[in-house]
Design an enzyme around this catalytic site. Structure first.
Site, short mmCIF file in Angstrom:
data_model
loop_
_atom_site.label_atom_id
_atom_site.label_comp_id
_atom_site.label_asym_id
_atom_site.label_seq_id
_atom_site.Cartn_x
_atom_site.Cartn_y
_atom_site.Cartn_z
CB SER A 164 0.08 2.09 -3.40
OG SER A 164 1.46 2.10 -3.07
CE1 TYR A 213 -0.64 -1.05 1.39
CE2 TYR A 213 1.14 -0.64 -0.16
CZ TYR A 213 0.05 -0.19 0.56
OH TYR A 213 -0.35 1.12 0.45
#
Length: 236
Positions: free
Chosen positions: A141, A154
């Protein structure tokens, strides 16, 4: 670029979103695909959706559990003639300020997004070596290079995955195992908090198309990191 006829592939988190589309794209290229997910109902629905596209099998697995990962690879050894492709896609997200996120939420995010990729890579690499090579693709990501508030867990998992990918590339390159990562920005999936008014986001099928392109690239080449962004993100 040649197709993937008969090649054995694993896609973690292959029951929905990006993983489901990657599994579908691999099947379209002739690969034999094994998917996993944590929920039996989602797995059943995914297998039914993918079955018309080719030979697909699946089993429930929490990638963050070493014992479950070993069990899944035992299943794959029985169902596939060999392993050529691994897509580490499984991911979860819990978002809260660092002084509010629960320890168990932290553990789940790191365990799934980072430790899960280690578990499957650790189990896949020896099998690929015996096959004479393979391709490991980690779905990262842009959160792995751009931190954001309430993203401590995250961000940590995706920053870690980026470093893990590059280290694996160096460890395995002379065994003819290529290791790469796709780092998408915002993608229109159930992972997002809302899909309403999200047409500007990346389409999961576009991530899948890029994944297949990377895997099919001639073996002497490696795009070690691909960043994908919406071309026209929503203005703030």
């Amino acid at each position: 670029m040649a197709g993937l006829n008969g090649q054995g592939a694993i896609v973690t988190g292959g029951t929905r979103g990006i993983g489901l589309e990657i599994a579908r794209a691999l099947l379209a290229e002739g690969a034999i695909v094994a998917i996993c997910g944590r929920r039996a109902d989602s797995l059943r629905d995914a297998l039914a959706s993918l079955a018309p596209d080719g030979r697909v099998v699946g089993a429930c697995c929490d990638v963050g559990s070493w014992d479950q990962a070993v069990g899944f690879f035992d299943f794959v050894d029985r169902e596939l003639s060999g392993l050529d492709i691994l897509v580490n896609n499984a991911g979860v997200g819990h978002f809260a300020p660092v002084d509010e996120i629960a320890p168990e939420q932290w553990q789940e995010v790191i365990g799934t997004n980072l430790t899960g990729a280690f578990h499957f890579t650790r189990l896949a690499a020896p099998r690929m070596k015996r096959r004479g090579g393979g391709f490991i693709l980690n779905i990262g990501s842009l959160a792995g290079k751009h931190p954001f508030a309430s993203g401590a867990a995250y961000n940590a998992s995706k920053f870690g995955l980026a470093g893990f990918t590059e280290a694996c590339m160096l460890d395995l390159r002379y065994d003819n195992i290529r290791v790469s990562t796709i780092m998408p920005g915002s993608v229109q999936t159930e992972f997002s908090s809302s899909t309403t008014g999200a047409d500007w986001k990346l389409d999961p099928a576009s991530i899948a198309s890029m994944a297949v392109h990377l895997i099919k690239t001639p073996a002497r080449n490696l795009a070690s990191r691909v960043e994908m962004r919406p071309s026209r993100p929503r203005k703030r």
